[in-house]
Design a protein around this motif. Structure first.
Motif, mmCIF file in Angstrom:
data_model
loop_
_atom_site.group_PDB
_atom_site.id
_atom_site.type_symbol
_atom_site.label_atom_id
_atom_site.label_comp_id
_atom_site.label_asym_id
_atom_site.label_seq_id
_atom_site.Cartn_x
_atom_site.Cartn_y
_atom_site.Cartn_z
ATOM 1 N N UNK A 14 65.102 -44.577 -36.722
ATOM 2 C CA UNK A 14 65.238 -45.444 -35.729
ATOM 3 C C UNK A 14 66.504 -46.042 -35.663
ATOM 4 N N UNK A 15 67.267 -46.185 -34.498
ATOM 5 C CA UNK A 15 68.529 -46.824 -34.371
ATOM 6 C C UNK A 15 68.293 -48.093 -33.845
ATOM 7 N N UNK A 16 68.783 -49.225 -34.648
ATOM 8 C CA UNK A 16 68.762 -50.397 -34.333
ATOM 9 C C UNK A 16 69.505 -51.127 -33.314
ATOM 10 N N UNK A 22 57.880 -53.392 -30.997
ATOM 11 C CA UNK A 22 56.861 -53.348 -30.083
ATOM 12 C C UNK A 22 55.717 -52.291 -30.321
ATOM 13 N N UNK A 23 54.614 -52.470 -29.634
ATOM 14 C CA UNK A 23 53.628 -51.355 -29.934
ATOM 15 C C UNK A 23 53.906 -49.951 -29.652
ATOM 16 N N UNK A 24 54.849 -49.755 -29.022
ATOM 17 C CA UNK A 24 55.519 -48.150 -28.630
ATOM 18 C C UNK A 24 56.184 -47.812 -30.056
ATOM 19 N N UNK A 25 56.888 -48.395 -30.903
ATOM 20 C CA UNK A 25 57.220 -48.259 -32.043
ATOM 21 C C UNK A 25 56.151 -48.062 -33.218
ATOM 22 N N UNK A 46 67.122 -45.901 -41.113
ATOM 23 C CA UNK A 46 67.822 -46.824 -40.361
ATOM 24 C C UNK A 46 69.224 -46.086 -39.883
ATOM 25 N N UNK A 47 69.388 -45.914 -38.469
ATOM 26 C CA UNK A 47 70.554 -45.213 -38.007
ATOM 27 C C UNK A 47 71.684 -46.171 -37.614
ATOM 28 N N UNK A 48 72.120 -46.773 -38.739
ATOM 29 C CA UNK A 48 73.112 -47.727 -38.555
ATOM 30 C C UNK A 48 74.509 -47.020 -38.149
ATOM 31 N N UNK A 49 74.545 -45.538 -38.731
ATOM 32 C CA UNK A 49 75.785 -44.900 -38.213
ATOM 33 C C UNK A 49 75.582 -44.406 -36.872
#
Length: 286
Positions: A14-16, A22-25, A46-49
């Motif tokens: 997931x990209x932050x 939310x419920x979709x996640x 976590x797609x921090x890059x």
């Protein structure tokens, strides 16, 4: 892969780009939790890059680029909410800056010599932009390659993601095979429709139900969804067993169950899941 008896690496990336989950996640997180309970290694990537680029998925225009401070604030907020579904004691949290950050331009160019540009142009949203004479920028073009490399770096056996990420995760299989890895299986989860009943649940559209929202707010939003979307919510957003869900939906369709009563049950189920039964009862009274 499951029958092999191996302890599998199960990835969800997931990209932050937002502060609230939310419920979709949670549709993905529910699936991840089942793998955790079965003893597999579940990685929240976590797609921090990659969030510095911005995922072009489903977008007819380029996403605005986030600052490092925005990215870090979003990550901090997200990590305080995942424990509402996932077991944080066993959850492995990684960032793709760990392996993408140290790479040189030459490293990326070498990877580019093994991936066909024609394959990337197949992507549906790029085709739509071309038809509309809208630009596709080079950094967006490279996004699927970077996301695909994540699967190789983590030696992913299974990846769980929404249907909008299918192209990116197929690229992951391609890159894994280029480097001699057994390609990941892709577990595609349906996209949960938002409270408006038309668009997918999204913070930017304001049609979301946050995992950390107050019980009465959460319950109220559930009561606002269109009646004909209750099947999606019972199936994707609750832990009600499928046999019971199917019977409930059949009763609803036959007129044996009033839509209001079904929706109140839905509200109680969701609030109980993210708070507790007492909070659900109080929210209903409110």
């Amino acid at each position: 892969k499951i029958r092999s008896g191996k302890r599998l690496v199960v990835k969800h990336g997931v990209d932050p780009t937002a502060r609230d989950l939310h419920l979709g996640y949670a549709v993905n997180y529910q699936a991840m939790r089942r793998f955790q309970d079965a003893g597999h290694t579940v990685v929240l990537l976590i797609g921090d890059y990659t969030s510095r680029i911005g995922d072009p998925t489903g977008k007819d225009k380029t996403r605005p680029q986030l600052t490092d401070a925005q990215i870090e604030a979003n990550i901090e907020s997200m990590l305080t909410q995942v424990d509402r579904v996932l077991d944080t004691e066993t959850l492995v949290i990684r960032r793709n800056s760990e392996w993408l950050g140290p790479k040189s331009l030459l490293d990326f160019l070498k990877l580019g010599t093994r991936i066909s540009a024609a394959r990337l142009w197949e992507r549906d949203m790029f085709q739509r932009r071309l038809e509309k004479s809208l630009p596709v920028y080079v950094h967006e073009f490279l996004y699927p390659v970077l996301q695909g490399y994540d699967s190789y770096a983590l030696e992913s056996d299974i990846t769980i993601n929404g249907s909008d990420q299918k192209f990116n995760e197929l690229m992951g299989r391609e890159i894994q095979q280029l480097y001699g890895q057994d390609p990941q299986a892709i577990m595609i989860m349906p996209m949960l429709v938002g409270t408006d009943g038309t668009e997918k649940m999204s913070q930017s559209l304001g049609n979301y139900i946050g995992l950390a929202e107050a019980p009465e707010e959460m319950y109220g939003k559930v009561m606002s969804i269109p009646d004909d979307r209750m099947d999606d919510y019972f199936t994707l957003a609750t832990r009600v067993p499928m046999a019971e869900t199917q019977q409930l939906l059949a009763d609803l369709k036959a007129g044996a169950l009033h839509p209001r009563d079904a929706k109140m049950r839905l509200g109680r189920e969701i609030v109980t899941q993210y708070h507790d039964a007492a909070a659900a009862q109080a929210a209903e009274q409110h």
